[in-house]
Design a protein around this motif. Sequence first.
Motif, PDB file in Angstrom:
ATOM      1  N   LYS A 147       0.818  -1.205   0.000  1.00 17.40           N
ATOM      2  CA  LYS A 147       0.000   0.000   0.000  1.00 17.40           C
ATOM      3  C   LYS A 147       0.864   1.273   0.000  1.00 17.40           C
ATOM      4  CE  LYS A 147      -3.772  -2.472   0.364  1.00 17.40           C
ATOM      5  NZ  LYS A 147      -4.694  -2.607  -0.786  1.00 17.40           N
ATOM      6  N   ALA A 148       0.248   2.373  -0.425  1.00 12.10           N
ATOM      7  CA  ALA A 148       0.947   3.661  -0.417  1.00 12.10           C
ATOM      8  C   ALA A 148       1.161   4.172   1.000  1.00 12.10           C
ATOM      9  CB  ALA A 148       0.165   4.678  -1.238  1.00 12.10           C
ATOM     10  N   TYR A 149       0.302   3.744   1.934  1.00 15.66           N
ATOM     11  CA  TYR A 149       0.445   4.135   3.334  1.00 15.66           C
ATOM     12  C   TYR A 149       0.627   2.866   4.160  1.00 15.66           C
ATOM     13  CZ  TYR A 149      -1.119   8.763   1.910  1.00 15.66           C
ATOM     14  OH  TYR A 149      -1.213   9.988   1.309  1.00 15.66           O
ATOM     15  N   GLN A 150       1.761   2.789   4.846  1.00 12.03           N
ATOM     16  CA  GLN A 150       2.086   1.611   5.640  1.00 12.03           C
ATOM     17  C   GLN A 150       2.311   2.031   7.084  1.00 12.03           C
ATOM     18  OE1 GLN A 150       5.512  -0.232   3.765  1.00 12.03           O
ATOM     19  NE2 GLN A 150       4.804   0.435   1.756  1.00 12.03           N
ATOM     20  N   GLU A 151       1.761   1.248   8.000  1.00 10.32           N
ATOM     21  CA  GLU A 151       1.933   1.520   9.427  1.00 10.32           C
ATOM     22  C   GLU A 151       2.631   0.335  10.087  1.00 10.32           C
ATOM     23  OE1 GLU A 151      -1.349   1.698   8.118  1.00 10.32           O
ATOM     24  OE2 GLU A 151      -1.002   3.805   7.597  1.00 10.32           O
ATOM     25  N   GLY A 152       3.278   0.624  11.175  1.00 12.37           N
ATOM     26  CA  GLY A 152       3.937  -0.418  11.939  1.00 12.37           C
ATOM     27  C   GLY A 152       3.912  -0.091  13.419  1.00 12.37           C
ATOM     28  N   LEU A 153       4.094  -1.103  14.248  1.00  7.30           N
ATOM     29  CA  LEU A 153       4.115  -0.911  15.696  1.00  7.30           C
ATOM     30  C   LEU A 153       5.035  -1.941  16.322  1.00  7.30           C
ATOM     31  CD1 LEU A 153       3.007   0.470  18.271  1.00  7.30           C
ATOM     32  CD2 LEU A 153       1.204  -1.285  18.293  1.00  7.30           C
ATOM     33  N   PHE A 154       5.945  -1.455  17.168  1.00 12.57           N
ATOM     34  CA  PHE A 154       6.802  -2.324  17.971  1.00 12.57           C
ATOM     35  C   PHE A 154       6.584  -1.967  19.432  1.00 12.57           C
ATOM     36  CE2 PHE A 154      10.709  -2.837  20.437  1.00 12.57           C
ATOM     37  CZ  PHE A 154      10.932  -4.196  20.285  1.00 12.57           C
ATOM     38  N   VAL A 155       6.277  -2.966  20.251  1.00 14.71           N
ATOM     39  CA  VAL A 155       6.047  -2.772  21.681  1.00 14.71           C
ATOM     40  C   VAL A 155       6.842  -3.829  22.433  1.00 14.71           C
ATOM     41  CG1 VAL A 155       4.368  -2.701  23.546  1.00 14.71           C
ATOM     42  CG2 VAL A 155       3.726  -1.873  21.279  1.00 14.71           C
ATOM     43  N   SER A 156       7.564  -3.413  23.460  1.00  8.69           N
ATOM     44  CA  SER A 156       8.280  -4.370  24.299  1.00  8.69           C
ATOM     45  C   SER A 156       8.082  -4.028  25.771  1.00  8.69           C
ATOM     46  CB  SER A 156       9.774  -4.386  23.960  1.00  8.69           C
ATOM     47  OG  SER A 156      10.400  -3.191  24.377  1.00  8.69           O
ATOM     48  N   TYR A 157       8.077  -5.070  26.603  1.00 12.26           N
ATOM     49  CA  TYR A 157       7.954  -4.911  28.053  1.00 12.26           C
ATOM     50  C   TYR A 157       8.959  -5.845  28.705  1.00 12.26           C
ATOM     51  CZ  TYR A 157       6.139  -5.325  32.811  1.00 12.26           C
ATOM     52  OH  TYR A 157       6.024  -5.356  34.174  1.00 12.26           O
ATOM     53  N   SER A 158       9.835  -5.299  29.541  1.00 11.40           N
ATOM     54  CA  SER A 158      10.826  -6.098  30.255  1.00 11.40           C
ATOM     55  C   SER A 158      10.591  -5.987  31.753  1.00 11.40           C
ATOM     56  CB  SER A 158      12.246  -5.630  29.904  1.00 11.40           C
ATOM     57  OG  SER A 158      12.424  -4.263  30.226  1.00 11.40           O
ATOM     58  N   TYR A 159      11.037  -6.995  32.492  1.00  9.84           N
ATOM     59  CA  TYR A 159      10.766  -7.039  33.927  1.00  9.84           C
ATOM     60  C   TYR A 159      11.776  -7.947  34.610  1.00  9.84           C
ATOM     61  CZ  TYR A 159       8.955 -11.642  32.806  1.00  9.84           C
ATOM     62  OH  TYR A 159       8.855 -12.945  32.348  1.00  9.84           O
ATOM     63  N   ASN A 160      11.889  -7.821  35.936  1.00  9.10           N
ATOM     64  CA  ASN A 160      12.576  -8.809  36.766  1.00  9.10           C
ATOM     65  C   ASN A 160      11.848  -8.921  38.095  1.00  9.10           C
ATOM     66  OD1 ASN A 160      13.740  -6.831  38.681  1.00  9.10           O
ATOM     67  ND2 ASN A 160      15.083  -6.252  36.974  1.00  9.10           N
ATOM     68  N   VAL A 161      12.105  -9.986  38.808  1.00 12.49           N
ATOM     69  CA  VAL A 161      11.334 -10.266  40.025  1.00 12.49           C
ATOM     70  C   VAL A 161      11.664  -9.294  41.153  1.00 12.49           C
ATOM     71  CG1 VAL A 161      11.048 -12.700  39.457  1.00 12.49           C
ATOM     72  CG2 VAL A 161      13.042 -11.964  40.786  1.00 12.49           C
ATOM     73  N   ALA A 162      12.771  -8.541  41.029  1.00 11.98           N
ATOM     74  CA  ALA A 162      13.103  -7.551  42.060  1.00 11.98           C
ATOM     75  C   ALA A 162      12.253  -6.299  41.944  1.00 11.98           C
ATOM     76  CB  ALA A 162      14.583  -7.187  41.968  1.00 11.98           C
ATOM     77  N   GLY A 163      11.569  -6.125  40.824  1.00  8.63           N
ATOM     78  CA  GLY A 163      10.718  -4.955  40.645  1.00  8.63           C
ATOM     79  C   GLY A 163      11.134  -4.030  39.520  1.00  8.63           C
ATOM     80  N   GLY A 164      12.250  -4.322  38.859  1.00 10.50           N
ATOM     81  CA  GLY A 164      12.656  -3.513  37.713  1.00 10.50           C
ATOM     82  C   GLY A 164      11.761  -3.778  36.516  1.00 10.50           C
ATOM     83  N   LYS A 165      11.549  -2.752  35.697  1.00 10.89           N
ATOM     84  CA  LYS A 165      10.685  -2.915  34.532  1.00 10.89           C
ATOM     85  C   LYS A 165      11.009  -1.836  33.505  1.00 10.89           C
ATOM     86  CE  LYS A 165       7.362  -2.470  37.398  1.00 10.89           C
ATOM     87  NZ  LYS A 165       6.029  -2.425  38.074  1.00 10.89           N
ATOM     88  N   GLY A 166      10.573  -2.073  32.282  1.00 16.68           N
ATOM     89  CA  GLY A 166      10.801  -1.108  31.219  1.00 16.68           C
ATOM     90  C   GLY A 166       9.795  -1.292  30.100  1.00 16.68           C
ATOM     91  N   VAL A 167       9.451  -0.195  29.442  1.00 17.82           N
ATOM     92  CA  VAL A 167       8.488  -0.204  28.342  1.00 17.82           C
ATOM     93  C   VAL A 167       9.100   0.552  27.170  1.00 17.82           C
ATOM     94  CG1 VAL A 167       6.211   0.531  27.554  1.00 17.82           C
ATOM     95  CG2 VAL A 167       6.507  -0.319  29.892  1.00 17.82           C
ATOM     96  N   ASN A 168       8.934   0.002  25.971  1.00 18.01           N
ATOM     97  CA  ASN A 168       9.407   0.653  24.758  1.00 18.01           C
ATOM     98  C   ASN A 168       8.293   0.582  23.716  1.00 18.01           C
ATOM     99  OD1 ASN A 168      10.719   1.237  22.213  1.00 18.01           O
ATOM    100  ND2 ASN A 168      12.665   0.927  23.255  1.00 18.01           N
ATOM    101  N   ILE A 169       7.891   1.732  23.176  1.00 17.76           N
ATOM    102  CA  ILE A 169       6.818   1.789  22.179  1.00 17.76           C
ATOM    103  C   ILE A 169       7.340   2.546  20.959  1.00 17.76           C
ATOM    104  CG2 ILE A 169       4.455   2.526  21.691  1.00 17.76           C
ATOM    105  CD1 ILE A 169       3.931   2.477  24.693  1.00 17.76           C
ATOM    106  N   GLN A 170       7.258   1.917  19.794  1.00 23.96           N
ATOM    107  CA  GLN A 170       7.771   2.523  18.565  1.00 23.96           C
ATOM    108  C   GLN A 170       6.755   2.358  17.434  1.00 23.96           C
ATOM    109  OE1 GLN A 170      11.776   1.268  17.524  1.00 23.96           O
ATOM    110  NE2 GLN A 170      12.312   0.952  19.659  1.00 23.96           N
ATOM    111  N   PRO A 171       5.818   3.272  17.296  1.00 22.10           N
ATOM    112  CA  PRO A 171       4.962   3.247  16.106  1.00 22.10           C
ATOM    113  C   PRO A 171       5.728   3.825  14.916  1.00 22.10           C
ATOM    114  CG  PRO A 171       4.373   5.076  17.513  1.00 22.10           C
ATOM    115  CD  PRO A 171       5.454   4.316  18.246  1.00 22.10           C
TER     116      PRO A 171
END
Length: 730
Positions: free
Chosen positions: A556-580
Amino acid sequence: LARRDDSVDGDIVEVSFDSYHDHLSAYIFRLSAGGARADATVSSSGNQDNSWDAVWEGATSQDAQGWTAEFRIPLSQLRYNRNVADQIWGLQLDRKIARKAELDYFALTPKTQQSGINRYGHLTGLGNLPSTRRIELVPYVLAKNDNPAALPNDPFQKRNQIAPGVGLDLKYGITSNMTLDASINPAFGQVEVDPAVVNLTAYETFFPEQRPFFIAGSSIFNFGEMRSQNQSNGYNFYYTRRIGHAPQRSITGSDIEFIDAPQQTRIDGAAKLTGRTAGGLSVGVLDAVTADEDARIRDVNGIDSRATVEPRSNYFMTRVKQDFRQGNTTIGLGATAVNRDLSDSSLVPLFVKSAYAAGIDWQNTWQNHTWAFDGDMVASRTDGSMQSIDDLQNSSVRYFQRPDKINYRFDPTKTSLSGYLAELTFAKLSGLHWTGSITYQEYSPSFNVNDAGFLGSTDMRSFAPIIGYSETKPSKHVRNWFQFLFWNPTWDFDRNLTFNGVGSITFAELPNFWDYRLRLDWRPSVLDPTLLRGGPVARLTQGGDEQLTIATDRRKAYQEGLFVSYSYNVAGGKGVNIQPSMTMRPSTALKISLAPTYSWTHALAQYVTVSPDPLATATYGSRYVFATLEQTQLAMVTRIDWTFTPTLSLQLFAQPLLAAGHFHDYKEFVKPRAFEFNIYGRNVGTISRDASSGTFTVDPDASGPAPSFTFGDPDFNERSLRGNAVLRWE
């Protein structure tokens, strides 16, 4: 329409020649229906080198029946064995029909088998072709305007400083098989700027090479290529960005009032010889000389002086590779040498005098490229003063100074460092459904290639299996799908399990041409020799991450994409990454790409500093300070490609970046081989902040015998805007 060598989301036709007819390398020429051109070389493993640019003509026309592509390619642009009386070349023709997502081939390879140059058809009747030579001279003139934010009384820097430059690039075809590239005072003003990054680790950021002289024909220097589907580490044997890098010595001092230090090291000259003999021997040789760079200094008493910030250096890289069994087996050698002029005694403690590396690599495949056994082995040696070798031992690549290290301990008397690397992989590359590989990697702690290559870390032994199942036959619900399962256990040379990841990757393409990719990783608790940046081994808690990628119909002439990631550890650390992302083609000549990125990190153990204290016996006489980090980052990469004609284009690139980090809950590491911390002011000692200077003062035992120490506020709030615009006629 697209700029030369850029991807085209439309109809294209490609013509490929295996002009040696050895199934090892080929030349690809491409035309789109709009006349956009591309050319590349391709290796027996399928890797394309788009930096190769030949001199040829191509044109297209459209009528009621469709469209026609015509290629006019001089023999001088191709390499072939001129001693063969009746030439036979490998030939492949293919067409991409974008609206159908269809690929058509003259010489077809079934989807369940490995395609490549060995599958090409034949072009016959060429007869006895002549030997051709060529010479290309490209002089340049350069006018550069620097506008530093100079103070009115700065004796070195002025606003609107004009810096002229001249130079010459040469390309000479020594024979139909060998080409010499040379450059005198090369200019690199036409490349794209590196993106801005915020790096809170102890490791160097890798940026790809973008300078035309070094990327042209660079595929011949590829070393250590393994057809592994899963690896635990990696390195670059050749990393040409070391040539002409920013000066490594920084001049500081309280008595300095003004300083003018160069931002880059000047390359006086560079030459490159590449080619392939009739017997299947590929040769690549690169040599470059960089100038010594001085900084101009004026002290508080008004006295001027100079200090060398980068010594004169010579960089030598060579690569040879011999092919057997019609390209099914290759054996190659590679070597690098870096030598520096350290006649200035002030440079001896700061730079290594020489660095050498040499290795052997091989690729072997059988049963129509279904199975492969590849590998490489490299040895390195670095020589210098005791101080410069100390820096190598204590760098983040090695951390030999770790107090609990058993093997390869820090030796302050060393004047050289020698090490090795070995990698092996056994892979099943194709089949009706099942593929996979098993890879072993071993990097000795004293291995070093960072003077001419790129290496993030050493001290590793890894075993990396992966198994995959694929279905390429379309069904009612999916066009194709793939499933992979992998495992990456890794140990250091002290037998600590430093990484242990188990993961799954699922990919599916739906009938509407949408792509989905899901990756799941789980990592049990392991030991980390690097968390304390030279301190004892710590433990990392169990954790994992999840990633989802979605891409819409690429036709198509218009293309969309999305990348989403979620990381964690049991000590309570976490992270979110969103890339449309979004790619728009409002017309055949205009392409606009937008890629915003948002990331948020809550890290419980961000390293801050270390303070010596003989009373901290549990941590070998030092207190290691960490903090909880809240980091937020927002960026937007924008690209606009406007192609007026196949030879005239305008490209714009811009990247605004906002990054903020807040450190809190400053804490002290408790004991080795654990993930335990005592928070200052809560369950151990006291901490206070000086509002005027922004520094923190820590009393580890609240007025006890332990000495207090201070450190600066590590909070940051960065804003950056990088971009460039390039108008090209080529």
